[in-house]
Design an enzyme around this catalytic site. Sequence first.
Site, PDB file in Angstrom:
ATOM      1  N   ASP A  67       8.476   0.726   0.136  1.00 23.79           N
ATOM      2  CA  ASP A  67       8.052   1.294  -1.148  1.00 23.79           C
ATOM      3  C   ASP A  67       9.035   2.323  -1.685  1.00 23.79           C
ATOM      4  OD1 ASP A  67       7.466   3.092   0.880  1.00 23.79           O
ATOM      5  OD2 ASP A  67       5.312   2.798   0.752  1.00 23.79           O
ATOM      6  N   ASP A 136      -5.759   7.879   3.974  1.00 23.02           N
ATOM      7  CA  ASP A 136      -6.743   6.999   3.331  1.00 23.02           C
ATOM      8  C   ASP A 136      -6.642   5.571   3.858  1.00 23.02           C
ATOM      9  OD1 ASP A 136      -4.368   6.128   2.275  1.00 23.02           O
ATOM     10  OD2 ASP A 136      -4.899   6.440   0.171  1.00 23.02           O
ATOM     11  N   HIS A 138      -3.907   3.668   3.937  1.00 20.48           N
ATOM     12  CA  HIS A 138      -2.944   2.766   3.272  1.00 20.48           C
ATOM     13  C   HIS A 138      -1.781   2.391   4.199  1.00 20.48           C
ATOM     14  CE1 HIS A 138      -0.659   6.496   1.506  1.00 20.48           C
ATOM     15  NE2 HIS A 138      -0.041   6.104   2.603  1.00 20.48           N
ATOM     16  N   GLU A 143      -3.179   1.419  -1.661  1.00 20.36           N
ATOM     17  CA  GLU A 143      -4.279   2.367  -1.637  1.00 20.36           C
ATOM     18  C   GLU A 143      -5.621   1.635  -1.499  1.00 20.36           C
ATOM     19  OE1 GLU A 143      -3.208   5.092  -1.024  1.00 20.36           O
ATOM     20  OE2 GLU A 143      -2.308   6.223  -2.659  1.00 20.36           O
TER      21      GLU A 143
HETATM   22  C1  F6R Z   1       6.045   5.182   3.384  1.00 23.13           C
HETATM   23  C2  F6R Z   1       4.787   4.448   3.499  1.00 23.13           C
HETATM   24  C3  F6R Z   1       3.504   5.160   3.693  1.00 23.13           C
HETATM   25  C4  F6R Z   1       3.562   6.170   4.848  1.00 23.13           C
HETATM   26  C5  F6R Z   1       2.230   6.900   4.997  1.00 23.13           C
HETATM   27  C6  F6R Z   1       2.275   7.948   6.093  1.00 23.13           C
HETATM   28  O1  F6R Z   1       7.131   4.297   3.228  1.00 23.13           O
HETATM   29  O2  F6R Z   1       4.798   3.257   3.401  1.00 23.13           O
HETATM   30  O3  F6R Z   1       2.486   4.234   3.930  1.00 23.13           O
HETATM   31  O4  F6R Z   1       3.870   5.500   6.020  1.00 23.13           O
HETATM   32  O5  F6R Z   1       1.893   7.523   3.791  1.00 23.13           O
HETATM   33  O6  F6R Z   1       3.148   8.968   5.734  1.00 23.13           O
HETATM   34  P1  F6R Z   1       3.561  10.091   6.784  1.00 23.13           P
HETATM   35  O7  F6R Z   1       4.371   9.410   7.827  1.00 23.13           O
HETATM   36  O8  F6R Z   1       4.401  11.063   5.978  1.00 23.13           O
HETATM   37  O9  F6R Z   1       2.293  10.665   7.317  1.00 23.13           O
END
Ligand code: F6R
Length: 263
Positions: A67, A136, A138, A143
């Site tokens: 992403d 959440d 994801h 989301e």
């Molecule tokens: C980022 C991504 C997100 C993160 C998730 C956890 O490329 O795809 O799904 O893996 O938001 O983020 P952290 O590791 O910062 O807790």
Amino acid sequence: MEVIVAGNYDEMSRVSAHLIAKEIKKKHNLVLGLATGDTPIGTYKELVRIHKNEGLDFSKVTTFNLDEYLGLAPLNKTSYNYFMWENLFRHVNIHPGHTYVPQGNTEDPEEFCTWYEDQIKKAGGLDLQLLGIGRDGHIGFNEPGSSLASRTRVKALIKITIDDNAKFFDKPEDVPRFAITMGVGTIMEAKKLLLIANGKKKADVCAKFIEGPVTSQITATALQLHSHATVVLDEEAASVLSRREYYNWVRDNKHMVQKKIGR
Ligand code: F6R
């Protein structure tokens, strides 16, 4: 789903990096899906160490990131493209032309998303996708409520994600509200999935996505439907799993299975 409980963040990082390195050694031209955020920083550090000390070769590897924030140019210091160069790409011998990160400042996001999907297909599909998880539930920026069949597209971020990511920006109002993300369907087509999570703040969501029912309200639950998904958690993220003892027993006794099937 194989669940590996590591002692702490460093061990989680080492275990996940070694799983990735093993795949690169098996297939030099691996098509590797990558994630950003706090969680994989240690995994990338360990991969860089393996490259430098043990010669892990990235020269034929192709990568696709999950992403990118919509509106951010690739060289913006808060972009995921910048993150990847800082944390991995510039430290290993990967060919810059083999690194794909969604282009946040594309003029036509819809057309870009179709192009991104095509590039994944042209590369032969994802062999291994590394994932983190949001509070959440994801994966990527899928989301709650995202279709479990969704493809790469623009997705609006929800408040909890915006709040969690505010730490990377000067002002909370600078956090982008939209992102380009691979869909759950795109992720599920990877031959193997590897999800990593650490810390107490991920404990509840880890129990839900590993042991709860499959639902589009927690998109990581889709991993339950994948034939080759591995989850590596630290002790804190694993702290409210109800079958923790079972996962630990399997981890410690895996050699018995390997003996039985003659490996
Ligand atoms: C980022 C991504 C997100 C993160 C998730 C956890 O490329 O795809 O799904 O893996 O938001 O983020 P952290 O590791 O910062 O807790």
